[in-house]
Scaffold this active site. Structure first.
Site, short mmCIF file in Angstrom:
data_model
loop_
_atom_site.label_atom_id
_atom_site.label_comp_id
_atom_site.label_asym_id
_atom_site.label_seq_id
_atom_site.Cartn_x
_atom_site.Cartn_y
_atom_site.Cartn_z
N HIS A 1 35.88 41.04 43.09
CA HIS A 1 36.02 39.55 43.95
C HIS A 1 37.10 38.68 42.86
O HIS A 1 36.60 37.97 42.05
CB HIS A 1 34.94 38.87 44.18
CG HIS A 1 34.98 37.52 44.75
ND1 HIS A 1 35.98 37.29 45.63
CD2 HIS A 1 34.02 36.44 44.70
CE1 HIS A 1 35.73 35.96 46.06
NE2 HIS A 1 34.61 35.39 45.46
N LYS B 1 31.47 42.89 46.81
CA LYS B 1 30.42 43.47 46.11
C LYS B 1 30.77 44.50 45.20
O LYS B 1 30.63 44.49 43.84
CB LYS B 1 29.26 43.95 47.02
CG LYS B 1 28.11 44.66 46.09
CD LYS B 1 27.61 43.70 45.31
CE LYS B 1 26.63 44.52 44.29
NZ LYS B 1 27.65 44.74 43.04
N SER C 1 28.85 39.84 43.32
CA SER C 1 30.08 40.64 43.19
C SER C 1 30.59 40.49 41.68
O SER C 1 30.52 39.35 41.30
CB SER C 1 31.16 40.02 44.16
OG SER C 1 31.37 38.46 44.11
N CYS D 1 37.82 30.25 46.94
CA CYS D 1 37.70 31.90 47.10
C CYS D 1 38.42 32.24 48.52
O CYS D 1 38.53 33.50 48.71
CB CYS D 1 36.28 32.23 47.19
SG CYS D 1 35.36 31.67 45.62
#
Lengths: 386, 386
Positions: free
Chosen positions: A334, A330, A207, A83
């Site tokens: 994402h 959020k 998210s 990520c």
């Protein structure tokens, strides 16, 4: 080492882009960034991406994106730190430009998640955990964060409702961001009643995934004047990465994101700044527990006290520590490998006064922290408006 | 930009390592490289790898490897440019050290292929082709190279047997390399009678897959003296990358590896050298057709004349253009994302006089060309012994 400036940014909306591929999305953001910078091409492309190999079955997507974005024979690579791939890509582009090797670099983050077949995204996300010791046991990525949140609540005495302000603030800010995935405001009641995902994490603590790409054009500061058409000069004042073990059970203290702390401390040292100097902080709120832990690791709250900032109304765009100003992970969404570059694009808009309704007044110093693998690969950037 | 030296290397044998994971292999090579350099740790790790996400279900393996190799909280990333991931990792490490940002970097290439379930490796290798326009049609990676070889033979009038010297030389050299996967010598008859894989490519035209890792430690030249215990100083004289379209049908001329040519030309310009100055050339002989095309792209043969060098006995360790001196991809083995770093390790052994039976006498200038995606992402490095 040359100082490096950002001279243009571009992004696609975070959404379910059924009609666009990974390559389409990336080239759309790249062309928008080049256009914003008044340029037509670049010498190199650094692409952050996590799932091209699994979801899109495409290795070396950098070459494909460079072709589609009409970058000629420019060098291009894909970097994967789960990520935090987006911010890792910026770090690589920064090194190349700072070293004098590359003149104009485009850095992009891109992810294509929504058209994967059933279960594939959950499996791909689980690859951000330790494959042999966590994922192999059937632990999903959200389950790992649920373990963290449960432990945190128990040790520090917080209730689930204490995390509500993080999600409420993110949704309130995303309302004004045309690129955000979730633009509906939410309240405490909705947060408390949302469907459970992995206890204690419910649907309004997590998210949303999505498809999207975000990009920036970077050049040495001495060349920035040639391209810019006005507005403040935005430079990269710090860039620092650190790693920790991926598996939670390997960590000294699971409730401290050691790599996030180390990365933030190095970034502050590089820029000669402290948390009090930061006007806007784009944090990695993939889960509400991560918002709390990031605020602590970056020095904005004492260990265990992250939720206090939200409860004291200190996280809005006109408050002491503005976070998730465009919706954060959020509510903006994402798209994992793209997120780090969305953060940079949003900081750039803040520092150039182009952030609209959620503009942080007079923002000069912006910080972004991008976290891969529940705190395993962390990259912190500080941008400064001159 | 600071000049950068290699001060230590390490590798694992290329084999079916059923008892070792991706992380085990990488850390073994990294510890060996650090040991060779007389160091215990590094500031950053750059890992080239293609298949961790698919075969090992592990994203952000950099963090995991850094942990296992006891590199502390060092920064670490994984880069993927398909089969050129290893060399791409070196380029990133070079940038970081050259820019002054990183002091001691470890660069590793690692791949774990053999314990994948049936068909998975073929699918993962196909991800080095264009997913939407080649792989989706059912074209495997070897089939793409077979199309190239067939066309090349037709246009330039070569027979299958004309490619035999590439494989024979590679196997002859690998015999003396304890890290090589295939150490059996072969002859022309065996090459002509080998089982067909994808006509005209037979089993002795293709490189074997495998598990393995190779690593190098790099530092600024001015710090190299502090660590080295003698022997010639090996510096990175050039590093250049270029990209081309992934799909063959998108290229102007399928029989010219444009990115390979561009990458080589840039490397020669950086180092102030020409092909005649190169003492040893580690080329990307994933298929025998790639050996021919690489020799042409790097300026050692005219277009269409690559096989001539083999037929004229000019490719052995004591000949004009020594290639595959430790077995090349063909016989040392081709653990895809690791290959680029195996090439660098082997060049380093050549330039420091540690190459044993296949030592190129007096080798001072070594070149490695690593090719991802049938010519899509190409990286060329030139090393110089002082």
């Amino acid at each position: 080492m040359r100082e490096v400036a950002i001279i243009g940014v571009g992004q696609t909306p975070v959404a379910e882009h059924w009609d666009k591929s990974l390559v389409d999305l990336a080239s759309e953001a790249i062309r928008a960034a080049l256009n914003d910078a008044g340029l037509d091409r670049a010498d190199a492309l650094y692409a952050g991406n996590m799932m091209s190999g699994t979801v899109s079955r495409q290795s070396t997507p950098g070459a494909l994106i460079a072709g589609r974005a009409r970058l000629g024979v420019a060098e291009s690579i894909k970097v994967d730190t789960a990520c935090s791939s987006g911010a890792s890509a910026l770090r690589l582009g920064l090194s190349a430009v700072a070293s004098g090797e590359i003149g104009v670099a485009v850095v992009a983050g891109v992810e294509k998640m929504t058209d994967a077949v059933g279960g594939e995204v959950t499996a791909a996300l689980a690859s951000a955990a330790d494959a042999d010791f966590e994922a192999a046991m059937g632990t999903s990525f959200v389950a790992i964060n649920a373990l963290l949140m449960r432990r945190y609540m128990e040790v520090h005495g917080w209730k689930h409702a204490d995390f509500a302000p993080f999600s409420i603030n993110a949704h309130a800010n995303a309302r004004h961001n045309p690129y955000a995935r979730l633009r509906n405001p939410i309240d405490e009641k909705q947060h408390s009643r949302a469907r459970m995902v992995a206890d204690p994490i419910n649907l309004l603590d997590v998210s949303p995934t999505g498809d999207g790409a975000a990009a920036a054009v970077i050049v040495p500061v001495e060349r920035a004047g040639k391209y810019r058409s006005g507005g403040p000069l935005v430079t990269i004042a710090a860039s620092a990465a650190a790693t920790d073990s991926i598996a939670l059970h390997d960590r000294y203290d699971t409730l401290e994101l050691a790599a996030a702390r180390q990365s933030a401390e190095r970034a502050y040292a590089q820029a000669g700044l402290s948390p009090a100097d930061v006007d806007v902080f784009e944090l990695h709120d993939a889960f509400s527990i991560m918002a709390a832990l990031s605020l602590e690791a970056a020095g904005f709250a004492e260990p265990g006290q992250g939720p206090r900032l939200g409860l004291d109304d200190q996280i809005g765009p006109r408050s002491k520590v503005p976070i998730a100003t465009m919706g954060g992970l959020k509510a903006r969404g994402h798209p994992v490998g793209a997120t780090g570059m969305y953060q940079i694009v949003e900081l750039y808009l803040q520092l150039t006064g182009r952030a609209g309704e959620t503009q942080v007044p007079g923002a000069k110093i912006g910080m972004a922290q991008n976290i891969g693998g529940s705190g395993a690969s962390v990259v912190t950037h500080i941008l400064r408006a001159g």
